[in-house]
Scaffold this motif. Sequence first.
Motif, PDB file in Angstrom:
ATOM      1  N   GLY A   1       1.020  -1.554  -0.514  1.00  0.00           N
ATOM      2  CA  GLY A   1      -0.182  -0.479  -0.091  1.00  0.00           C
ATOM      3  C   GLY A   1       0.665   1.137   0.142  1.00  0.00           C
ATOM      4  O   GLY A   1       2.149   0.999   0.408  1.00  0.00           O
TER       5      GLY A   1
ATOM      6  N   LEU B   1       1.569   4.862   1.541  1.00  0.00           N
ATOM      7  CA  LEU B   1       0.931   5.454   2.921  1.00  0.00           C
ATOM      8  C   LEU B   1       1.416   6.806   3.289  1.00  0.00           C
ATOM      9  O   LEU B   1       2.191   7.886   2.801  1.00  0.00           O
ATOM     10  CB  LEU B   1       1.759   5.237   4.211  1.00  0.00           C
ATOM     11  CG  LEU B   1       1.685   5.611   5.633  1.00  0.00           C
ATOM     12  CD1 LEU B   1       0.127   5.899   6.197  1.00  0.00           C
ATOM     13  CD2 LEU B   1       2.438   5.330   6.449  1.00  0.00           C
TER      14      LEU B   1
ATOM     15  N   TYR C   1      -3.539   3.460   1.980  1.00  0.00           N
ATOM     16  CA  TYR C   1      -4.799   3.412   2.845  1.00  0.00           C
ATOM     17  C   TYR C   1      -5.399   4.027   3.371  1.00  0.00           C
ATOM     18  O   TYR C   1      -4.968   5.414   3.261  1.00  0.00           O
ATOM     19  CB  TYR C   1      -2.798   3.187   4.095  1.00  0.00           C
ATOM     20  CG  TYR C   1      -2.417   1.847   4.159  1.00  0.00           C
ATOM     21  CD1 TYR C   1      -2.614   0.961   4.902  1.00  0.00           C
ATOM     22  CD2 TYR C   1      -1.260   2.069   3.960  1.00  0.00           C
ATOM     23  CE1 TYR C   1      -2.053  -0.370   4.697  1.00  0.00           C
ATOM     24  CE2 TYR C   1      -0.313   1.036   3.867  1.00  0.00           C
ATOM     25  CZ  TYR C   1      -0.710  -0.042   4.645  1.00  0.00           C
ATOM     26  OH  TYR C   1      -0.142  -1.459   4.020  1.00  0.00           O
TER      27      TYR C   1
ATOM     28  N   LEU D   1      -3.074   2.918  11.810  1.00  0.00           N
ATOM     29  CA  LEU D   1      -2.565   1.737  10.520  1.00  0.00           C
ATOM     30  C   LEU D   1      -2.215   0.516  10.895  1.00  0.00           C
ATOM     31  O   LEU D   1      -2.560  -0.474   9.927  1.00  0.00           O
ATOM     32  CB  LEU D   1      -1.421   2.684  10.253  1.00  0.00           C
ATOM     33  CG  LEU D   1      -0.418   1.887   8.752  1.00  0.00           C
ATOM     34  CD1 LEU D   1      -1.383   2.107   7.307  1.00  0.00           C
ATOM     35  CD2 LEU D   1       1.238   2.322   8.594  1.00  0.00           C
TER      36      LEU D   1
ATOM     37  N   GLU E   1      -5.078  -1.081   9.555  1.00  0.00           N
ATOM     38  CA  GLU E   1      -5.431  -1.940   8.371  1.00  0.00           C
ATOM     39  C   GLU E   1      -4.577  -2.512   7.620  1.00  0.00           C
ATOM     40  O   GLU E   1      -4.584  -3.914   7.152  1.00  0.00           O
ATOM     41  CB  GLU E   1      -5.145  -0.395   7.249  1.00  0.00           C
ATOM     42  CG  GLU E   1      -6.131   0.840   7.699  1.00  0.00           C
ATOM     43  CD  GLU E   1      -6.262   1.476   6.859  1.00  0.00           C
ATOM     44  OE1 GLU E   1      -6.367   0.809   5.557  1.00  0.00           O
ATOM     45  OE2 GLU E   1      -6.099   3.020   7.096  1.00  0.00           O
TER      46      GLU E   1
END
Length: 287
Positions: A193, A195, A222, A258, A261
């Motif tokens: 991902g 960020l 994210y 985070l 996630e």
Amino acid sequence: MFLEELCKTIVIAMGKIIALCNQKGGTGKTTSAINLAAYLALAGKKVLLIDLDPQANATSGVGINRHSITKSTYHVLLEELDIRDTMQPTAVNNLYLAPSNLDLTGAEVELVSLLGREYRLKKALSKEKENFDFIIIDSPPSLGLLTINALCAADSVLIPVQCEYYALEGVTQLINTIKLVTNNLNPYLEIEGALLTMADFRTNLTKEVIQEVRNYFKEKVYQTIIPRNIRLTEAPSFGKPIAIYDRDSMGAQKYEELSREVLGLSPIKPGETEITEEVKQENPGEY
């Protein structure tokens, strides 16, 4: 869908390796590596943080004196030591560090002529992957052999992108490098991902960058956005992850989000925390 979720579960069970990469400096890469690793550990996962940057900021950022290091990732890449011999516990229970020091500066030159130079870290981790739930690699701000080693060893790559002008500068080059690694060296490498970091929501620039990054990376961005936060800036100088330095700060809350996630968990509701009572007891004086 079921098989896809099952495969994800199996990867995590065997130990997922995530490399944080961006050859552009000042993107919050090391801050993100330290704090993601810390919150995964505080969520009850066994985590290894690997410092693959000669600047050794991840090492000092978790409270280890980089000047006292005699066994580092340099010796691992040259196959002089097993990575287990370099590991050190940190102030966070379940979080271990494979440290770096300035010796690593010469590793890229020394690796050039060696057989299997791109796979040195992957080979070193082959015996340890099953002993950890997550292995987080902090790579240097370059696309040299150290970063290539990180990408060859990793299951996925997490790309920090700062909310500043020219945010995507260099990202295209990194994506091309990732594609080259995927096509030639590590066919299983995925983008974990993107960020967004250092966000200042008072400015229109931050909003524009967020939209630009989401247009570029699509669903790979994210939902968690890391803000500019003075406590995040201060924490490394005290050798502490933000979860220990100031767990009530906005920066701490966002890195906890985070970690959820990454774990595939639902967002934290106001007043809740992922840090369990058991973890609090294992880290006395901090909670």
